[in-house]
Design a protein around this motif. Structure first.
Motif, PDB file in Angstrom:
ATOM      1  N   THR A  75       0.807  -1.290  -0.026  1.00 37.74           N
ATOM      2  CA  THR A  75       0.069  -0.008  -0.049  1.00 37.74           C
ATOM      3  C   THR A  75       1.012   1.279  -0.045  1.00 37.74           C
ATOM      4  N   SER A  76       0.398   2.423   0.022  1.00 35.98           N
ATOM      5  CA  SER A  76       0.986   3.780   0.053  1.00 35.98           C
ATOM      6  C   SER A  76       0.996   4.504   1.602  1.00 35.98           C
ATOM      7  N   GLU A  77      -0.202   4.407   2.015  1.00 37.24           N
ATOM      8  CA  GLU A  77      -0.223   5.079   3.333  1.00 37.24           C
ATOM      9  C   GLU A  77      -0.846   4.408   4.491  1.00 37.24           C
ATOM     10  N   MET A  78      -1.170   2.847   4.329  1.00 37.56           N
ATOM     11  CA  MET A  78      -1.621   2.129   5.262  1.00 37.56           C
ATOM     12  C   MET A  78      -2.933   2.748   5.765  1.00 37.56           C
ATOM     13  N   ARG A  79      -3.765   3.197   4.848  1.00 35.75           N
ATOM     14  CA  ARG A  79      -5.162   3.629   4.971  1.00 35.75           C
ATOM     15  C   ARG A  79      -6.155   2.525   5.455  1.00 35.75           C
ATOM     16  N   ALA A  80      -5.839   1.341   5.175  1.00 32.88           N
ATOM     17  CA  ALA A  80      -6.577   0.143   5.487  1.00 32.88           C
ATOM     18  C   ALA A  80      -6.825   0.139   6.929  1.00 32.88           C
ATOM     19  N   LEU A  81      -6.031   0.446   7.692  1.00 33.39           N
ATOM     20  CA  LEU A  81      -6.124   0.446   9.208  1.00 33.39           C
ATOM     21  C   LEU A  81      -6.964   1.558   9.670  1.00 33.39           C
ATOM     22  N   THR A  82      -7.426   2.672   8.756  1.00 35.50           N
ATOM     23  CA  THR A  82      -8.393   3.503   9.340  1.00 35.50           C
ATOM     24  C   THR A  82      -9.652   3.039   9.157  1.00 35.50           C
ATOM     25  N   ASP A  83      -9.784   1.857   8.601  1.00 34.69           N
ATOM     26  CA  ASP A  83     -11.209   1.061   8.459  1.00 34.69           C
ATOM     27  C   ASP A  83     -11.439   0.200   9.741  1.00 34.69           C
ATOM     28  N   PRO A  84     -12.224   0.935  10.669  1.00 34.92           N
ATOM     29  CA  PRO A  84     -12.528   0.035  12.099  1.00 34.92           C
ATOM     30  C   PRO A  84     -12.698  -1.327  11.630  1.00 34.92           C
ATOM     31  N   PHE A  85     -13.501  -1.628  10.671  1.00 33.75           N
ATOM     32  CA  PHE A  85     -13.842  -3.186  10.205  1.00 33.75           C
ATOM     33  C   PHE A  85     -12.456  -3.963  10.226  1.00 33.75           C
ATOM     34  N   HIS A  86     -11.603  -3.443   9.630  1.00 35.75           N
ATOM     35  CA  HIS A  86     -10.384  -4.049   9.019  1.00 35.75           C
ATOM     36  C   HIS A  86      -9.717  -3.967  10.400  1.00 35.75           C
ATOM     37  N   ARG A  87      -9.653  -3.016  11.182  1.00 32.01           N
ATOM     38  CA  ARG A  87      -8.612  -3.159  12.597  1.00 32.01           C
ATOM     39  C   ARG A  87      -9.271  -4.370  13.439  1.00 32.01           C
ATOM     40  N   GLN A  88     -10.581  -4.406  13.366  1.00 30.69           N
ATOM     41  CA  GLN A  88     -11.322  -5.671  14.123  1.00 30.69           C
ATOM     42  C   GLN A  88     -10.859  -6.944  13.546  1.00 30.69           C
ATOM     43  N   ILE A  89     -10.540  -7.031  12.518  1.00 29.97           N
ATOM     44  CA  ILE A  89      -9.967  -8.213  11.774  1.00 29.97           C
ATOM     45  C   ILE A  89      -8.578  -8.532  12.018  1.00 29.97           C
ATOM     46  N   CYS A  90      -7.579  -7.387  12.290  1.00 33.35           N
ATOM     47  CA  CYS A  90      -6.376  -7.506  12.497  1.00 33.35           C
ATOM     48  C   CYS A  90      -6.202  -8.118  13.932  1.00 33.35           C
ATOM     49  N   GLU A  91      -7.070  -7.407  14.968  1.00 37.77           N
ATOM     50  CA  GLU A  91      -7.008  -7.594  16.418  1.00 37.77           C
ATOM     51  C   GLU A  91      -7.458  -9.037  16.367  1.00 37.77           C
ATOM     52  N   GLU A  92      -8.539  -9.536  15.726  1.00 36.47           N
ATOM     53  CA  GLU A  92      -9.024 -10.879  15.784  1.00 36.47           C
ATOM     54  C   GLU A  92      -7.775 -11.924  15.429  1.00 36.47           C
ATOM     55  N   MET A  93      -7.372 -11.547  14.275  1.00 34.84           N
ATOM     56  CA  MET A  93      -6.133 -12.426  14.010  1.00 34.84           C
ATOM     57  C   MET A  93      -4.913 -12.486  14.883  1.00 34.84           C
ATOM     58  N   ARG A  94      -4.824 -11.595  15.597  1.00 34.25           N
ATOM     59  CA  ARG A  94      -3.750 -11.378  16.478  1.00 34.25           C
ATOM     60  C   ARG A  94      -4.128 -12.246  17.654  1.00 34.25           C
ATOM     61  N   ARG A  95      -5.459 -12.078  18.256  1.00 40.21           N
ATOM     62  CA  ARG A  95      -6.112 -12.860  19.208  1.00 40.21           C
ATOM     63  C   ARG A  95      -5.903 -14.516  19.244  1.00 40.21           C
ATOM     64  N   GLN A  96      -6.003 -14.726  17.893  1.00 47.96           N
ATOM     65  CA  GLN A  96      -5.926 -16.179  17.245  1.00 47.96           C
ATOM     66  C   GLN A  96      -4.673 -16.630  16.972  1.00 47.96           C
ATOM     67  N   ASN A  97      -3.831 -15.925  17.250  1.00 46.70           N
ATOM     68  CA  ASN A  97      -2.450 -16.092  16.634  1.00 46.70           C
ATOM     69  C   ASN A  97      -2.339 -16.614  15.280  1.00 46.70           C
ATOM     70  N   LYS A  98      -2.909 -15.951  14.497  1.00 42.89           N
ATOM     71  CA  LYS A  98      -2.887 -16.481  12.890  1.00 42.89           C
ATOM     72  C   LYS A  98      -1.938 -15.458  12.124  1.00 42.89           C
ATOM     73  N   GLY A  99      -1.027 -14.836  13.115  1.00 41.33           N
ATOM     74  CA  GLY A  99       0.175 -13.749  12.441  1.00 41.33           C
ATOM     75  C   GLY A  99      -0.706 -12.626  11.953  1.00 41.33           C
ATOM     76  N   GLY A 100      -0.246 -11.579  11.952  1.00 34.85           N
ATOM     77  CA  GLY A 100      -0.592 -10.505  11.696  1.00 34.85           C
ATOM     78  C   GLY A 100      -0.529 -10.188   9.951  1.00 34.85           C
ATOM     79  N   PHE A 101      -1.413  -8.981   9.515  1.00 33.67           N
ATOM     80  CA  PHE A 101      -1.012  -8.678   8.266  1.00 33.67           C
ATOM     81  C   PHE A 101       0.195  -7.862   8.160  1.00 33.67           C
ATOM     82  N   ILE A 102       1.070  -8.413   6.947  1.00 27.03           N
ATOM     83  CA  ILE A 102       2.206  -7.532   6.648  1.00 27.03           C
ATOM     84  C   ILE A 102       1.935  -6.382   5.902  1.00 27.03           C
TER      85      ILE A 102
END
Lengths: 291, 472
Positions: A75-102
């Protein structure tokens, strides 16, 4: 509706992204959107909400059910993380130890050195063309601070931006200038193209600099420190000169009081004029009262 | 002696903290590991005393195997802070070992070392190679119980970590507290509403009993500062589904104060009175008479007696809506919102035709719609009036006109009475905002539905934005 021009641009975009001889029969277009991020929308161009929601829903489904494979955003600006739904998924991935988004994104070298300068650069990019809202900004910073994603900074110019996940899903963006208001976005399904793009992303990661997500944690620590609250409390009653703020007894305990002030300024909680006089802002009041 | 230390600690924390809740919330639930030498008596005493005091202040003291075997990672993962008194080489080496093994934990580490170590190899290695930020240097004499310096530094650092936790809790709390629920019935009603919102996120729930619920949380800004937290859900057609969803919504999010029904409805035309006439694309909001459930009847052999219970909408929103309509500008703001939704959803306003109550009876039965001087020809007009509701898809001009004559309704739809009942029973308010998409006659079709849904959503956004936030 996807027309001939859109299809042609899709093929061109895939080629520019490094996919040799892309064929429509190799892929399924799950969703498509001609995004126009502007108040003055033109007919035929939409907001990006729908396609991102479709993508996020698929991602959440995969997080809950199966193997996610490699998850990479180029990406260019990492704007995906400003989307609350996407943040929610990233947190869920961390909680489940499924590795974070690079996340590979562009940060100028000089901005990568300190926590506040790094966050400041991000906030400016995220806030362009939008009203900056401190709660959302803090939530976004906190996701990174919490290590829900893995950040890399790259220098790529005119790089095609894409996201890959679940071994076969791709969110592809038409080549566009940074902060461009118009672009096409495709949500695709293809094993072959996904594999090629993963290899491409991994080669970009090799040449990129790993960003220490801990810098975002430093920033949240500075913001929420007792010294920060003390400064805001003092400024809520009147303006203070920098030297006067630095004379407070709390400085004996806070090893990075200048970092605290810089972090508060970066969040636009306080302002500093040419004579180094600090004032609290409306956002600063809100933060202080909410905290 | 512990009691004295505890009093000192509380006094210090009250001095440095500005939070009014500090008495209840010192180190509430923080997981701390204190790593200290097990050979030097002074340090052992110090660590033991600190542990007791921190525990009394609400922290959980966790003991970690000092050999740092691989199975300790899970325990370290749960820690909020690692406090290391690196006054002996053993602890400095342990700090290095943690950084080497699990670099991600370096941000949990607070290392306190004597000033003499400042230029030493271990400090440089920790700070410069591993990037450990929180290394505190103190006089060697501070590493004992007699001087308060180390104690205060520790208290400050733990308080700081606690503040981060509190900030997270504050952000999470404000994020999940919707004050307004919006229910829609059709997919394009949902899409239109979502176009008016920001920061949208999906919350889905699936219980072992196979109950599935899907909500979208988001925000709409408030003109007076702050933002309204909104939750949106789609019920499907009919009052029963709407009532169940409204109840679920209220149970799931008890902070909801009002539920809006936003979507499309049939308009009730009044060709004899242009001012009262409802056109396609216009917006009808429920007035103080609220929703009339017109299938709530007593049926005798020759007589139908309507007996719907009175369910008026939220007083606050009704007052606000009435004032808002009275003060509305010639070019109201919601028109620009409508244009934006239409563009984003690729919707075009259909052409207005005559009122065709009997479309099969050739063109001569088509009735020319009256024009009201003060209404824009191609822009929605907002009317307030009673809204009729039942589980019936009404396609009869005769029945429609009869309902109009009995109840003076301006729109007819299929969900609002379920919502009115559910909110009334839960002590919450409601408001109905409907875009008009047909005339409940034989000419009924879906052509105007996307436009009408967008109009209702745009006006709802405007209405919500102009309503101040509720004072806590």
């Amino acid at each position: 509706m996807i027309d001939k021009t859109d299809t042609k641009i899709l093929i061109q975009t895939l080629m520019k992204a490094g996919v040799e001889c892309p064929r429509l029969k190799d892929l399924t277009i799950l969703d498509f959107c001609k995004v126009h991020i502007s108040e003055l929308n033109k007919p035929g161009w939409n907001s990006s909400k729908r396609i991102y929601e479709t993508t996020n829903k698929k991602l959440l489904e995969l997080v809950k059910s199966s193997d996610l494979g490699k998850c990479i955003h180029v990406t260019s600006e990492m704007r995906a993380l400003t989307d609350p739904f996407h943040r929610q998924i990233c947190e869920e991935m961390r909680r489940q130890n499924k590795g974070g988004f690079i996340i590979l994104y562009k940060v100028p070298l000089e901005q990568r050195r300190t926590a506040a300068s790094l966050v400041e650069w991000n906030l400016i990019r995220w806030g362009k063309g939008k009203i900056r809202r401190w709660e959302e900004e803090l939530r976004t910073i906190d996701v990174v601070a919490n290590r829900a994603v893995d950040l890399f900074a790259y220098e790529g110019q005119n790089q095609i931006q894409f996201s890959v996940f679940g071994h076969q899903f791709i969110l592809l963006q038409e080549r566009h200038l940074d902060l461009s208001k118009k672009k096409r976005v495709w949500f695709l399904k293809s094993d072959r193209i996904s594999q090629i793009l993963i290899i491409k992303a991994e080669s970009l990661i090799k040449g990129a600099e790993e960003i220490d997500e801990g810098m975002f944690r430093e920033f949240t620590l500075n913001l929420s420190s007792p010294a920060s609250s003390r400064c805001l409390k003092k400024l809520a009653s009147k303006s203070y000169e920098k030297s006067s703020l630095l004379r407070d007894s709390i400085v004996n305990y806070e090893p990075d009081i200048l970092g605290v002030l810089y972090s508060l300024k970066t969040m636009e909680f306080i302002t500093e004029d040419d004579h180094h006089v600090f004032n609290i802002t409306r956002k600063g009041y809100e933060f202080y009262n909410a905290f | 002696m512990v009691a004295v230390s505890l009093i000192r600690a509380k006094k210090f924390l009250k001095t440095v903290s500005t939070s009014p809740n500090i008495n209840k919330d010192f180190f509430n639930g923080l997981n701390i590991w204190i790593s200290a030498s097990s050979r030097k008596k002074e340090i052992i005493d110090l660590a033991q005393r600190y542990q007791i005091v921190f525990q009394k202040l609400g922290a959980n003291i966790i003991q970690i195997d000092k050999n740092l075997g691989n199975d300790t990672k899970d325990h370290i993962d749960k820690l909020d802070l690692i406090i290391m008194f690196a006054a002996t080489p053993g602890i400095s080496a342990r700090a290095l070992e943690i950084c080497n093994k699990w670099p991600e934990y370096k941000y949990k580490m607070y290392i306190y070392m004597p000033k003499e170590y400042e230029e030493g190899f271990i400090r440089r290695r920790l700070a410069e190679f591993h990037g450990v930020k929180r290394i505190r240097h103190l006089e060697e004499k501070s590493f004992c119980l007699r001087t308060p310096r180390l104690f205060e530094k520790c208290l400050y650092d733990i308080l700081q970590e606690n503040q981060v936790k509190r900030m997270r809790a504050m952000l999470a709390k404000s994020e999940h507290k919707p004050n307004i629920g919006i229910i829609t019935a059709l997919p394009h009603e949902l899409n239109a509403v979502l176009e008016t919102m920001y920061d949208i996120r999906l919350e889905t729930y699936r219980t072992p009993d196979e109950i599935y619920q899907e909500y979208r949380l988001g925000t709409i800004r408030c003109d007076f500062g702050g933002k309204h937290n909104i939750v949106v859900a789609r019920a499907g057609k009919g009052n029963n589904k709407a009532a169940v969803l409204a109840t679920n919504l209220i149970n799931k999010y008890p902070t909801i104060k009002e539920i809006f029904m936003v979507g499309v409805a049939a308009g009730v035309p009044n060709v004899k009175n242009a001012k009262e006439h409802v056109r396609l694309g216009d917006i009808v909001i429920s007035d103080e008479h609220g929703v009339i459930q017109y299938d709530f009847i007593k049926q005798n052999t020759n007589l139908t007696h309507y007996d719907p219970p009175a369910r008026p909408p939220s007083h606050a929103w009704l007052t606000h809506a009435t004032n808002h309509l009275a003060l509305m500008k010639k070019t109201p703001r919601y028109w620009s919102y409508l244009d934006k939704i239409l563009a984003n959803l690729d919707v075009i306003r259909p052409k207005t035709g005559p009122l065709r109550d009997c479309p099969w009876a050739s063109g001569r039965k088509a009735i020319k719609q009256p024009t009201y001087d003060r209404a824009h020809r191609k822009r929605p007009r907002i009317l307030a009036g009673p809204i009729a509701s039942s589980n019936t898809v009404l396609k009869s001009a005769r029945v429609r006109d009869k309902i109009r004559d009995v109840f003076k309704v301006k729109a007819i739809e299929m969900e609002a009475s379920g919502i009115a009942e559910a909110t009334w029973q839960a002590g919450k308010g409601y408001l109905v905002v409907r875009g008009i998409c047909d005339f409940a006659n034989d000419d009924k079709n879906k052509k105007w539905q996307p436009y009408a849904a967008a109009a209702a959503a745009a006006f709802t956004r405007d209405l919500i934005e102009t309503m101040p936030l509720m004072q806590e």
